[in-house]
Design a protein around this motif. Structure first.
Motif, PDB file in Angstrom:
ATOM      1  N   ILE A  25      -7.288  17.716  -4.667  1.00  0.00           N
ATOM      2  CA  ILE A  25      -5.881  17.924  -5.058  1.00  0.00           C
ATOM      3  C   ILE A  25      -5.074  16.640  -4.913  1.00  0.00           C
ATOM      4  N   GLU A  26      -5.299  15.912  -3.818  1.00  0.00           N
ATOM      5  CA  GLU A  26      -4.551  14.664  -3.613  1.00  0.00           C
ATOM      6  C   GLU A  26      -4.953  13.618  -4.659  1.00  0.00           C
ATOM      7  N   ALA A  27      -6.240  13.576  -4.997  1.00  0.00           N
ATOM      8  CA  ALA A  27      -6.700  12.637  -6.031  1.00  0.00           C
ATOM      9  C   ALA A  27      -6.077  13.015  -7.374  1.00  0.00           C
TER      10      ALA A  27
ATOM     11  N   VAL B 136      -1.781  12.562 -11.672  1.00  0.00           N
ATOM     12  CA  VAL B 136      -0.595  13.163 -12.298  1.00  0.00           C
ATOM     13  C   VAL B 136       0.527  12.120 -12.355  1.00  0.00           C
ATOM     14  N   TYR B 137       0.758  11.438 -11.207  1.00  0.00           N
ATOM     15  CA  TYR B 137       1.866  10.472 -11.170  1.00  0.00           C
ATOM     16  C   TYR B 137       1.543   9.198 -11.944  1.00  0.00           C
ATOM     17  N   LEU B 138       0.272   8.864 -12.000  1.00  0.00           N
ATOM     18  CA  LEU B 138      -0.112   7.697 -12.796  1.00  0.00           C
ATOM     19  C   LEU B 138       0.150   7.963 -14.284  1.00  0.00           C
TER      20      LEU B 138
ATOM     21  N   ALA C 119       4.387   3.827  -7.747  1.00  0.00           N
ATOM     22  CA  ALA C 119       4.382   3.777  -6.274  1.00  0.00           C
ATOM     23  C   ALA C 119       3.961   5.126  -5.696  1.00  0.00           C
ATOM     24  N   HIS C 120       4.435   6.186  -6.338  1.00  0.00           N
ATOM     25  CA  HIS C 120       4.098   7.525  -5.853  1.00  0.00           C
ATOM     26  C   HIS C 120       2.609   7.826  -6.047  1.00  0.00           C
ATOM     27  N   SER C 121       2.071   7.332  -7.135  1.00  0.00           N
ATOM     28  CA  SER C 121       0.637   7.514  -7.387  1.00  0.00           C
ATOM     29  C   SER C 121      -0.179   6.854  -6.267  1.00  0.00           C
TER      30      SER C 121
ATOM     31  N   GLU D  74       0.849   6.371  -3.228  1.00  0.00           N
ATOM     32  CA  GLU D  74       1.027   7.183  -2.015  1.00  0.00           C
ATOM     33  C   GLU D  74       0.053   8.354  -1.986  1.00  0.00           C
ATOM     34  N   GLU D  75      -0.111   8.978  -3.139  1.00  0.00           N
ATOM     35  CA  GLU D  75      -1.026  10.130  -3.202  1.00  0.00           C
ATOM     36  C   GLU D  75      -2.466   9.692  -2.936  1.00  0.00           C
ATOM     37  N   ARG D  76      -2.798   8.507  -3.406  1.00  0.00           N
ATOM     38  CA  ARG D  76      -4.140   7.992  -3.111  1.00  0.00           C
ATOM     39  C   ARG D  76      -4.305   7.794  -1.594  1.00  0.00           C
ATOM     40  N   MET D  77      -3.223   7.340  -0.959  1.00  0.00           N
ATOM     41  CA  MET D  77      -3.258   7.176   0.498  1.00  0.00           C
ATOM     42  C   MET D  77      -3.437   8.546   1.185  1.00  0.00           C
ATOM     43  N   HIS D  78      -2.754   9.567   0.679  1.00  0.00           N
ATOM     44  CA  HIS D  78      -2.929  10.925   1.228  1.00  0.00           C
ATOM     45  C   HIS D  78      -4.393  11.354   1.129  1.00  0.00           C
ATOM     46  N   MET D  79      -4.993  11.005  -0.018  1.00  0.00           N
ATOM     47  CA  MET D  79      -6.397  11.375  -0.234  1.00  0.00           C
ATOM     48  C   MET D  79      -7.304  10.620   0.739  1.00  0.00           C
TER      49      MET D  79
ATOM     50  N   HIS E 254       4.514  20.741  -9.239  1.00  0.00           N
ATOM     51  CA  HIS E 254       3.269  20.221  -8.667  1.00  0.00           C
ATOM     52  C   HIS E 254       3.387  20.121  -7.147  1.00  0.00           C
ATOM     53  N   GLU E 255       4.500  19.590  -6.670  1.00  0.00           N
ATOM     54  CA  GLU E 255       4.679  19.442  -5.217  1.00  0.00           C
ATOM     55  C   GLU E 255       4.761  20.798  -4.515  1.00  0.00           C
ATOM     56  N   VAL E 256       5.376  21.777  -5.171  1.00  0.00           N
ATOM     57  CA  VAL E 256       5.442  23.122  -4.586  1.00  0.00           C
ATOM     58  C   VAL E 256       4.018  23.681  -4.463  1.00  0.00           C
ATOM     59  N   MET E 257       3.211  23.448  -5.488  1.00  0.00           N
ATOM     60  CA  MET E 257       1.813  23.908  -5.449  1.00  0.00           C
ATOM     61  C   MET E 257       1.068  23.217  -4.296  1.00  0.00           C
ATOM     62  N   VAL E 258       1.285  21.899  -4.132  1.00  0.00           N
ATOM     63  CA  VAL E 258       0.603  21.156  -3.051  1.00  0.00           C
ATOM     64  C   VAL E 258       1.020  21.726  -1.690  1.00  0.00           C
ATOM     65  N   SER E 259       2.308  22.007  -1.532  1.00  0.00           N
ATOM     66  CA  SER E 259       2.775  22.582  -0.257  1.00  0.00           C
ATOM     67  C   SER E 259       2.073  23.905   0.029  1.00  0.00           C
TER      68      SER E 259
ATOM     69  N   TRP F  85       0.946  16.259   9.787  1.00  0.00           N
ATOM     70  CA  TRP F  85       1.486  15.116   9.049  1.00  0.00           C
ATOM     71  C   TRP F  85       1.760  15.518   7.585  1.00  0.00           C
ATOM     72  N   TYR F  86       0.829  16.275   7.013  1.00  0.00           N
ATOM     73  CA  TYR F  86       0.970  16.717   5.618  1.00  0.00           C
ATOM     74  C   TYR F  86       2.089  17.753   5.477  1.00  0.00           C
ATOM     75  N   VAL F  87       2.225  18.588   6.495  1.00  0.00           N
ATOM     76  CA  VAL F  87       3.296  19.598   6.458  1.00  0.00           C
ATOM     77  C   VAL F  87       4.651  18.878   6.386  1.00  0.00           C
TER      78      VAL F  87
ATOM     79  N   GLU G  84       5.218  15.759   5.489  1.00  0.00           N
ATOM     80  CA  GLU G  84       5.270  14.980   4.248  1.00  0.00           C
ATOM     81  C   GLU G  84       5.702  15.873   3.073  1.00  0.00           C
ATOM     82  N   GLN G  85       5.188  17.090   3.025  1.00  0.00           N
ATOM     83  CA  GLN G  85       5.540  17.986   1.920  1.00  0.00           C
ATOM     84  C   GLN G  85       7.009  18.392   1.951  1.00  0.00           C
ATOM     85  N   ILE G  86       7.581  18.495   3.140  1.00  0.00           N
ATOM     86  CA  ILE G  86       9.014  18.820   3.220  1.00  0.00           C
ATOM     87  C   ILE G  86       9.797  17.699   2.529  1.00  0.00           C
ATOM     88  N   GLU G  87       9.424  16.450   2.849  1.00  0.00           N
ATOM     89  CA  GLU G  87      10.096  15.290   2.243  1.00  0.00           C
ATOM     90  C   GLU G  87       9.860  15.234   0.738  1.00  0.00           C
ATOM     91  N   GLU G  88       8.622  15.447   0.339  1.00  0.00           N
ATOM     92  CA  GLU G  88       8.299  15.314  -1.086  1.00  0.00           C
ATOM     93  C   GLU G  88       8.985  16.385  -1.926  1.00  0.00           C
ATOM     94  N   GLU G  89       9.048  17.582  -1.397  1.00  0.00           N
ATOM     95  CA  GLU G  89       9.738  18.644  -2.142  1.00  0.00           C
ATOM     96  C   GLU G  89      11.228  18.342  -2.230  1.00  0.00           C
TER      97      GLU G  89
HETATM   98 FE1  OFO Z   1       2.799  14.637  -3.222  1.00  0.00          FE
HETATM   99  O1  OFO Z   1       1.752  15.207  -1.841  1.00  0.00           O
HETATM  100 FE2  OFO Z   1       0.213  14.466  -1.347  1.00  0.00          FE
HETATM  101  O2  OFO Z   1       0.162  15.549   0.086  1.00  0.00           O
END
Ligand code: OFO
Length: 171
Positions: A16-18, A23-25, A45-47, A49-54, A93-98, A122-124, A126-131
């Motif tokens: 999902i993170e990949a 998606v952002y790319l 930049a967001h793309s 970040e998602e790679r970093m999450h992965m 998409h972010e709501v689905m990730v949460s 950490w992901y919990v 992060e998702q609050i911020e991203e949403e």
């Molecule tokens: Fe945009 O979220 Fe990853 O986790």
């Protein structure tokens, strides 16, 4: 040591993170060819970040004796009818990730895996911020509508905010 159930669930999250990164790319590329440099830089930049999450998940799974799987990805949407449509896709998409993160956290409690439970906090957060960020952008774009001048200013705003760190957009 990870249970097989947790390992499988974490591997699904790696995918999902990949996919989020893709998606952002795709959004970055679409915004770039529309000439919207600010939105495009934000999406690139967001793309990253998602790679970093992965990667964070990959490292965690391997460190805990599992095997992080790098799998096929579902192709993201590559073009959009409007910026409004694109940012609505981003928000959904972010709501689905949460939701997926919540499901994962739930499984860790069922499995009594408190180390993974702790790691996922950490992901919990992060998702609050991203949403919040996605909702904030969506509110702005809903105000602007399809007004060209408004979109131009919006793009400049996003450019400035990206330069100062995307977190600022959520404020
Ligand atoms: Fe945009 O979220 Fe990853 O986790």
């Amino acid at each position: 040591m990870l249970s097989k159930k947790i390992e499988k669930a974490l591997n699904e999250q790696i995918k999902i993170e990949a996919e989020s990164s893709q998606v952002y790319l795709a959004m970055a590329s679409w915004a770039e060819i529309q000439g919207f440099e600010g939105v495009s830089s934000f999406m690139y930049a967001h793309s990253d970040e998602e790679r970093m999450h992965m990667l964070k998940l990959v490292k965690f799974v391997n460190e805990r004796g599992g095997h992080a799987q790098i799998s096929d990805l579902t192709a993201p949407p590559v073009s959009f009818g409007s910026f409004k449509e694109m940012f609505k896709t981003l928000f959904d998409h972010e709501v689905m990730v949460s939701e997926r993160i919540n499901d994962l956290v739930h499984i860790t409690l069922e499995e009594r895996d408190y180390a993974t439970h702790n790691f996922l906090q950490w992901y919990v957060a992060e998702q609050i911020e991203e949403e919040a960020l996605a909702r904030n952008i969506l509110d702005k774009i809903n105000l602007i509508g399809d007004d060209k001048g408004g979109l131009y200013l919006f793009d400049n705003d996003v450019k400035m905010l990206t330069a100062n760190g995307a977190d600022k957009l959520a404020e």
